[in-house]
Design a protein around this motif. Structure first.
Motif, PDB file in Angstrom:
ATOM      1  N   TYR A  64     -36.264 -10.018-106.791  1.00  0.00           N
ATOM      2  CA  TYR A  64     -35.812 -11.022-107.919  1.00  0.00           C
ATOM      3  C   TYR A  64     -37.044 -11.482-108.416  1.00  0.00           C
ATOM      4  CZ  TYR A  64     -30.839 -11.605-106.783  1.00  0.00           C
ATOM      5  OH  TYR A  64     -29.419 -11.420-106.844  1.00  0.00           O
ATOM      6  N   LEU A  81     -37.503 -19.772 -98.395  1.00  0.00           N
ATOM      7  CA  LEU A  81     -36.864 -19.082 -97.038  1.00  0.00           C
ATOM      8  C   LEU A  81     -37.568 -19.706 -96.109  1.00  0.00           C
ATOM      9  CD1 LEU A  81     -35.590 -16.852 -95.665  1.00  0.00           C
ATOM     10  CD2 LEU A  81     -37.561 -15.463 -96.091  1.00  0.00           C
ATOM     11  N   HIS A 136     -35.105  -9.189-100.492  1.00  0.00           N
ATOM     12  CA  HIS A 136     -34.290  -9.447-101.678  1.00  0.00           C
ATOM     13  C   HIS A 136     -34.933 -10.508-102.689  1.00  0.00           C
ATOM     14  CE1 HIS A 136     -30.382  -7.449-100.887  1.00  0.00           C
ATOM     15  NE2 HIS A 136     -30.399  -7.664 -99.714  1.00  0.00           N
ATOM     16  N   ILE A 137     -35.538 -11.588-101.856  1.00  0.00           N
ATOM     17  CA  ILE A 137     -36.352 -12.431-102.919  1.00  0.00           C
ATOM     18  C   ILE A 137     -37.616 -11.701-103.697  1.00  0.00           C
ATOM     19  CG2 ILE A 137     -37.989 -14.169-102.552  1.00  0.00           C
ATOM     20  CD1 ILE A 137     -36.452 -15.282-100.382  1.00  0.00           C
ATOM     21  N   GLN A 138     -38.167 -10.822-102.780  1.00  0.00           N
ATOM     22  CA  GLN A 138     -39.453  -9.895-103.539  1.00  0.00           C
ATOM     23  C   GLN A 138     -38.682  -9.238-104.788  1.00  0.00           C
ATOM     24  OE1 GLN A 138     -41.228  -7.614-100.497  1.00  0.00           O
ATOM     25  NE2 GLN A 138     -41.962  -9.496 -99.372  1.00  0.00           N
ATOM     26  N   PHE A 161     -37.556 -19.794-104.904  1.00  0.00           N
ATOM     27  CA  PHE A 161     -36.861 -19.503-103.647  1.00  0.00           C
ATOM     28  C   PHE A 161     -37.607 -20.192-102.477  1.00  0.00           C
ATOM     29  CE2 PHE A 161     -36.080 -16.042-106.597  1.00  0.00           C
ATOM     30  CZ  PHE A 161     -34.865 -15.912-106.453  1.00  0.00           C
ATOM     31  N   LEU A 197     -27.076 -14.258-102.718  1.00  0.00           N
ATOM     32  CA  LEU A 197     -28.248 -14.663-103.701  1.00  0.00           C
ATOM     33  C   LEU A 197     -27.853 -14.404-105.033  1.00  0.00           C
ATOM     34  CD1 LEU A 197     -30.960 -12.979-101.371  1.00  0.00           C
ATOM     35  CD2 LEU A 197     -30.647 -15.626-101.842  1.00  0.00           C
ATOM     36  N   THR A 250     -33.955 -24.797-107.116  1.00  0.00           N
ATOM     37  CA  THR A 250     -34.523 -24.084-106.010  1.00  0.00           C
ATOM     38  C   THR A 250     -33.147 -23.521-105.225  1.00  0.00           C
ATOM     39  OG1 THR A 250     -36.360 -25.437-105.740  1.00  0.00           O
ATOM     40  CG2 THR A 250     -35.652 -24.002-103.901  1.00  0.00           C
TER      41      THR A 250
END
Length: 378
Positions: A238, A250, A234-236, A248, A274, A284
């Motif tokens: 975004y 993690l 999910h971060i990738q 972000f 998210l 952040t």
């Protein structure tokens, strides 16, 4: 249970009920005052012999005043057209084959609406009525449910109108004037149509999820889930969409217990949390994945995921409404159904979800899932 013990004659010279008349009502060891619904019982003479605490609350009539009174006087019900209910139904003199009255919305004096069902108890088929057992329910809970459904329909109609209007407008324009537009203009309009169609699809999916959650039919297809990797994907996404990578953080604690869950449903939970943090928060966005005590009794370990931001956070007075339908916070937009669905998914897994204030001042959502390991692997 409250009973009448007076020996003074009641209506038409019939003695008032005594405690002995309640032996068959309490033989099961159940106190009528412990019942959640209102209970009113009349004997073979039509005199009230039981009037429990819930009936007092619903009707605002004291049991002491109702006991020994005729049923139609103690419980003067009318239908929605103003007709006296007991005269219409005539439980003691009506059809001998009748054994019940189905649930109806009726009115008490003052217009207070109640849900009423009645049972006619006969000692033998076609025999005289020995008891009339009346159940009362307040309609407020049902009214709240009806209002919630009405709000859902209104929200859906509003949310559907905008994208469908856009789709209809662009497709009609393209069909009527295709040759007049350049390829770039056509592409822009088709991309808009595609985005609006996706919006409609998401809304329909949310409605289906709500229906399954409310009916207890949300199906889970459990399999091993690497929740740290799921958060990373999910971060990738975004970052690929333009969010700075350093927004972000993690943190995955190792080792984590093996988690068995529905990966699609877990992705839905992560996506919503998210998205809320990115859209409504600031600074952040921190995601902590740790082992935790299982929220389910009988299991020792579980998995905890915490999503927090550094924005203004959620006002204290709104904390208890975050997971209700249509809650949108201070910033408008969306249907307000996402967090309601998130809570339903987490609880369907046997987990829990909470909201609070993050160390950085923003919102902090934390959900815990039981390991859920299948029995054949334990």
């Amino acid at each position: 249970m409250t009973v009448g013990t007076s020996s003074a004659p009641g209506a038409r010279g019939v003695p008032r009920p005594s405690a002995a008349r309640h032996d068959d009502l309490t033989g099961l060891g159940i106190d009528p005052d412990e019942l959640a619904d209102g209970l009113v019982v009349a004997d073979e003479h039509g005199l009230v012999v039981c009037f429990n605490a819930a009936a007092e609350r619903i009707t605002s009539v004291r049991a002491a005043d109702a006991l020994g009174q005729r049923l139609e006087k103690a419980l003067p019900l009318e239908d929605l057209e103003g007709r006296r209910w007991w005269q219409l139904t005539d439980p003691y003199g009506g059809l001998a084959i009748r054994v019940r009255q189905p649930e109806r919305n009726l009115l008490l004096p003052g217009g207070h609406e109640v849900l009423v069902t009645a049972r006619y108890v006969r000692s033998e088929p076609l025999g005289p009525v020995r008891r009339v057992v009346v159940s009362l329910r307040d309609t407020e809970a049902r009214r709240r449910t009806e209002r919630s459904h009405a709000e859902l329909i209104a929200t859906v109609a509003h949310e559907l109108r905008s994208p469908l209007t856009s789709v209809k407008g662009f497709t009609a324009t393209l069909l009527a004037k295709w040759e007049r537009f350049t390829d770039d203009q056509k592409r822009l309009m088709l991309e808009t149509v595609d985005a609006d169609a996706n919006r409609v699809t998401r809304l329909i999916a949310e409605l289906l999820d709500i229906s399954r959650i409310d009916s207890g039919r949300l199906e889970l297809r459990r399999q091993p889930v690497d929740i740290g990797a799921a958060v990373g994907r999910h971060i990738q996404a975004y970052v690929a969409a333009g969010q700075p990578a350093d927004r972000f953080m993690l943190r995955v604690e190792q080792p984590l217990p093996d988690l068995w869950a529905d990966p699609d449903k877990v992705d839905q939970v992560l996506s919503n949390l998210l998205e809320n943090a990115v859209r409504h928060g600031e600074g952040t966005v921190t995601i902590d994945v740790t082992a935790s005590a299982s929220p389910r009794e009988g299991e020792e370990t579980g998995t905890s995921v915490t999503v927090s931001d550094e924005g203004p956070g959620i006002p204290e007075e709104s904390m208890n409404r975050v997971f209700t339908r249509f809650w949108r916070g201070s910033k408008r937009g969306g249907t307000g159904l996402g967090l309601y669905i998130v809570k339903g998914i987490v609880e369907a897994h046997g987990g829990t979800i909470t909201v609070g204030r993050a160390p950085g001042g923003g919102a902090e959502f934390r959900f815990m899932l039981p390991v859920g390991t299948p029995a054949y692997l334990q």
